[in-house]
Design an enzyme around this catalytic site. Structure first.
Site, PDB file in Angstrom:
ATOM      1  N   ALA A  11       1.131  -1.119  -0.134  1.00 42.98           N
ATOM      2  CA  ALA A  11       0.152  -0.238   0.041  1.00 42.98           C
ATOM      3  C   ALA A  11       0.755   1.233   0.686  1.00 42.98           C
ATOM      4  CB  ALA A  11      -0.690  -0.113   1.232  1.00 42.98           C
ATOM      5  N   GLY A  59       0.884  -4.524   0.516  1.00 41.51           N
ATOM      6  CA  GLY A  59      -0.492  -4.679  -0.236  1.00 41.51           C
ATOM      7  C   GLY A  59       0.303  -5.888  -0.976  1.00 41.51           C
ATOM      8  N   GLU A  87       4.948  -4.668   7.275  1.00 39.69           N
ATOM      9  CA  GLU A  87       4.202  -3.668   7.784  1.00 39.69           C
ATOM     10  C   GLU A  87       4.324  -3.068   9.387  1.00 39.69           C
ATOM     11  OE1 GLU A  87       2.171  -6.255   6.115  1.00 39.69           O
ATOM     12  OE2 GLU A  87       1.351  -5.515   4.944  1.00 39.69           O
ATOM     13  N   GLU A 107      -0.598  -9.299  -1.028  1.00 38.79           N
ATOM     14  CA  GLU A 107      -1.826  -9.323  -0.113  1.00 38.79           C
ATOM     15  C   GLU A 107      -2.570  -9.557  -1.279  1.00 38.79           C
ATOM     16  OE1 GLU A 107      -2.347  -6.408   2.462  1.00 38.79           O
ATOM     17  OE2 GLU A 107      -2.785  -7.414   4.522  1.00 38.79           O
TER      18      GLU A 107
HETATM   19  N1  CAA Z   1       4.896   3.098  -0.410  1.00 40.88           N
HETATM   20  C1  CAA Z   1       5.076   4.431  -1.100  1.00 40.88           C
HETATM   21  N2  CAA Z   1       5.511   4.345  -2.159  1.00 40.88           N
HETATM   22  C2  CAA Z   1       6.986   3.829  -2.311  1.00 40.88           C
HETATM   23  C3  CAA Z   1       7.122   1.583  -1.580  1.00 40.88           C
HETATM   24  C4  CAA Z   1       5.471   2.212  -1.072  1.00 40.88           C
HETATM   25  N3  CAA Z   1       4.605   1.620  -0.480  1.00 40.88           N
HETATM   26  N4  CAA Z   1       7.449   0.906  -1.686  1.00 40.88           N
HETATM   27  C5  CAA Z   1       8.132   1.472  -2.495  1.00 40.88           C
HETATM   28  N5  CAA Z   1       7.979   2.916  -3.268  1.00 40.88           N
HETATM   29  C6  CAA Z   1       9.175   4.204  -3.217  1.00 40.88           C
HETATM   30  C7  CAA Z   1      10.540   4.581  -2.732  1.00 40.88           C
HETATM   31  O1  CAA Z   1       9.630   5.751  -1.850  1.00 40.88           O
HETATM   32  C8  CAA Z   1      11.170   5.516  -3.814  1.00 40.88           C
HETATM   33  O2  CAA Z   1      11.035   5.961  -4.143  1.00 40.88           O
HETATM   34  P1  CAA Z   1      11.490   7.699  -3.964  1.00 40.88           P
HETATM   35  O3  CAA Z   1      12.685   6.589  -5.682  1.00 40.88           O
HETATM   36  O4  CAA Z   1      11.291   8.552  -4.316  1.00 40.88           O
HETATM   37  O5  CAA Z   1      12.389   7.899  -2.853  1.00 40.88           O
HETATM   38  C9  CAA Z   1      11.005   4.329  -4.867  1.00 40.88           C
HETATM   39  O6  CAA Z   1       9.825   3.656  -4.315  1.00 40.88           O
HETATM   40  C10 CAA Z   1      11.804   2.986  -5.326  1.00 40.88           C
HETATM   41  O7  CAA Z   1      11.737   2.537  -3.906  1.00 40.88           O
HETATM   42  P2  CAA Z   1      13.204   2.162  -2.902  1.00 40.88           P
HETATM   43  O8  CAA Z   1      14.313   3.111  -3.451  1.00 40.88           O
HETATM   44  O9  CAA Z   1      12.514   1.349  -1.523  1.00 40.88           O
HETATM   45  O10 CAA Z   1      13.387   1.012  -3.822  1.00 40.88           O
HETATM   46  P3  CAA Z   1      14.949  -0.264  -3.503  1.00 40.88           P
HETATM   47  O11 CAA Z   1      14.710  -1.423  -4.182  1.00 40.88           O
HETATM   48  O12 CAA Z   1      16.212   0.173  -2.497  1.00 40.88           O
HETATM   49  O13 CAA Z   1      14.000  -1.081  -2.365  1.00 40.88           O
HETATM   50  C11 CAA Z   1      11.796  -1.879  -1.103  1.00 40.88           C
HETATM   51  C12 CAA Z   1      12.378  -1.740  -2.793  1.00 40.88           C
HETATM   52  C13 CAA Z   1      12.440  -3.149   0.024  1.00 40.88           C
HETATM   53  C14 CAA Z   1       9.937  -2.696  -1.700  1.00 40.88           C
HETATM   54  C15 CAA Z   1      11.799  -0.968  -0.357  1.00 40.88           C
HETATM   55  O14 CAA Z   1      11.125   0.459  -1.849  1.00 40.88           O
HETATM   56  C16 CAA Z   1      10.662  -1.023   0.432  1.00 40.88           C
HETATM   57  O15 CAA Z   1      10.616  -1.070   1.510  1.00 40.88           O
HETATM   58  N6  CAA Z   1       9.537  -0.553   0.239  1.00 40.88           N
HETATM   59  C17 CAA Z   1       8.587  -0.603   1.678  1.00 40.88           C
HETATM   60  C18 CAA Z   1       7.580  -2.253   1.743  1.00 40.88           C
HETATM   61  C19 CAA Z   1       6.440  -2.370   2.968  1.00 40.88           C
HETATM   62  O16 CAA Z   1       7.089  -1.946   3.093  1.00 40.88           O
HETATM   63  N7  CAA Z   1       5.515  -2.280   2.219  1.00 40.88           N
HETATM   64  C20 CAA Z   1       4.159  -2.233   3.181  1.00 40.88           C
HETATM   65  C21 CAA Z   1       3.580  -1.491   2.837  1.00 40.88           C
HETATM   66  S1  CAA Z   1       2.302  -1.186   4.163  1.00 40.88           S
HETATM   67  C22 CAA Z   1       0.575  -1.882   3.972  1.00 40.88           C
HETATM   68  O17 CAA Z   1       0.719  -2.572   1.708  1.00 40.88           O
HETATM   69  C23 CAA Z   1      -0.425  -2.506   4.583  1.00 40.88           C
HETATM   70  C24 CAA Z   1      -1.213  -3.162   3.970  1.00 40.88           C
HETATM   71  O18 CAA Z   1      -1.540  -4.165   4.354  1.00 40.88           O
HETATM   72  C25 CAA Z   1      -2.385  -2.939   3.361  1.00 40.88           C
END
Ligand code: CAA
Length: 259
Positions: free
Chosen positions: A66, A110, A133, A113
């Site tokens: 998400a 998400g 999360e 999911e």
């Molecule tokens: N939401 C918003 N933006 C996101 C994102 C997310 N879930 N995941 C990645 N991005 C964005 C980053 O902020 C980054 O943006 P910028 O270039 O503007 O800085 C871009 O995508 C590229 O990401 P990274 O630079 O972090 O890429 P990476 O290769 O170094 O890492 C990753 C990849 C491990 C997937 C890392 O991006 C990450 O950990 N993302 C978050 C994953 C996460 O926590 N997901 C759970 C979300 S909560 C949820 O989903 C709730 C639910 O159950 C409904």
């Protein structure tokens, strides 16, 4: 219908393909994207020519969860009143034709999911699944704590939800989260092959099979078996059952009319 955050196309005039299209945010799932996804899937579901759908992302990510940037400012009142997640993410649950997730790269939060809401997952060898999360001070909110244990059992689901670690494609297949793992460059061929195979069967039968397998996750075994038995009985009222069995007996290919 034109979309901004997804692209849609059909293959072989019978498979509906939805590609998530938010590469800069690693396909993070926001409200607008989930609205579009629901609309596209519903349109394919209503199209008699379409027999199966595939949802996919890109090599780097299926979806990284998400949209954290959007969620960061949400208040309880907003998410509760607006029915966040339930309002549009769950549209996929009302889709009656089979939906395959073709996953490469990250399928996190998400994204994992969403993949689990599909009927089965075909993964590329670079796929990585996780429910991170916990690292954000929340828990999975789109069914992760419910569908993951049903797929991989309590031990691994707890491990994933509590540590936020990722599972690679090999572990995901071993644990039962994904049905097949293929080389990255073969992912779409494999998913399309499965989808076309499904499309060539009776739509009535594939819809009934989906409905019946899903029933295994709700209610008791005896209720589920009875539900299956009634659908099984009902399929004897279809022309496709006659065609399928006549074709077998005559040693020819069945030509299903979805009737
Ligand atoms: N939401 C918003 N933006 C996101 C994102 C997310 N879930 N995941 C990645 N991005 C964005 C980053 O902020 C980054 O943006 P910028 O270039 O503007 O800085 C871009 O995508 C590229 O990401 P990274 O630079 O972090 O890429 P990476 O290769 O170094 O890492 C990753 C990849 C491990 C997937 C890392 O991006 C990450 O950990 N993302 C978050 C994953 C996460 O926590 N997901 C759970 C979300 S909560 C949820 O989903 C709730 C639910 O159950 C409904």
């Amino acid at each position: 219908m034109s979309y901004e955050l997804i692209t849609i196309r059909t293959e072989a005039d019978k498979v509906g393909i939805v590609t998530l299209n938010r590469p800069k945010q690693l396909y993070a799932l926001n409200d607008a994207l989930m609205d579009e996804l629901g609309q596209a899937l519903k349109a394919f579901d209503a199209d008699p020519a379409i027999g199966c759908m595939v949802i996919t992302g890109s090599e780097k990510a299926f979806a990284a969860g998400a949209d954290i940037g959007a969620m960061a400012g949400y208040s309880f009142a907003e998410v509760y009143r607006g029915d966040y997640i339930t309002r549009n993410w769950e549209q996929i649950r009302s889709i009656r034709k089979p939906v395959i997730a073709a996953v490469s790269g990250f399928a996190l939060g998400g994204g994992c999911e969403l993949a689990m809401m599909c009927d089965f997952i075909i993964a590329a060898d670079n796929a990585r699944f996780g429910q991170p999360e916990i690292k954000l001070g929340i828990i999975p909110g789109a069914g992760g704590t419910q569908r993951l244990p049903r797929a991989v059992g309590k031990a691994k689901a707890m491990d994933m939800a509590l540590t936020g670690r990722m599972m690679d494609a090999t572990e995901a297949e071993r644990a039962g989260l994904v049905s097949r793992v293929v080389a990255l460059d073969k992912l779409m061929d494999e998913a399309l092959g499965a989808a076309i195979q499904i499309c060539d069967y009776s739509q009535l039968a594939t819809m009934a099979a989906k409905e019946s397998v899903n029933r295994a996750f709700e209610g008791s075994l005896s209720d589920g078996v009875m539900f299956e038995r009634r659908l099984f009985h009902a399929l004897f009222a279809t022309a496709d059952q006659k065609e399928g069995m006549d074709a077998f007996v005559a040693k020819r290919k069945a030509n299903f009319k979805h009737a």
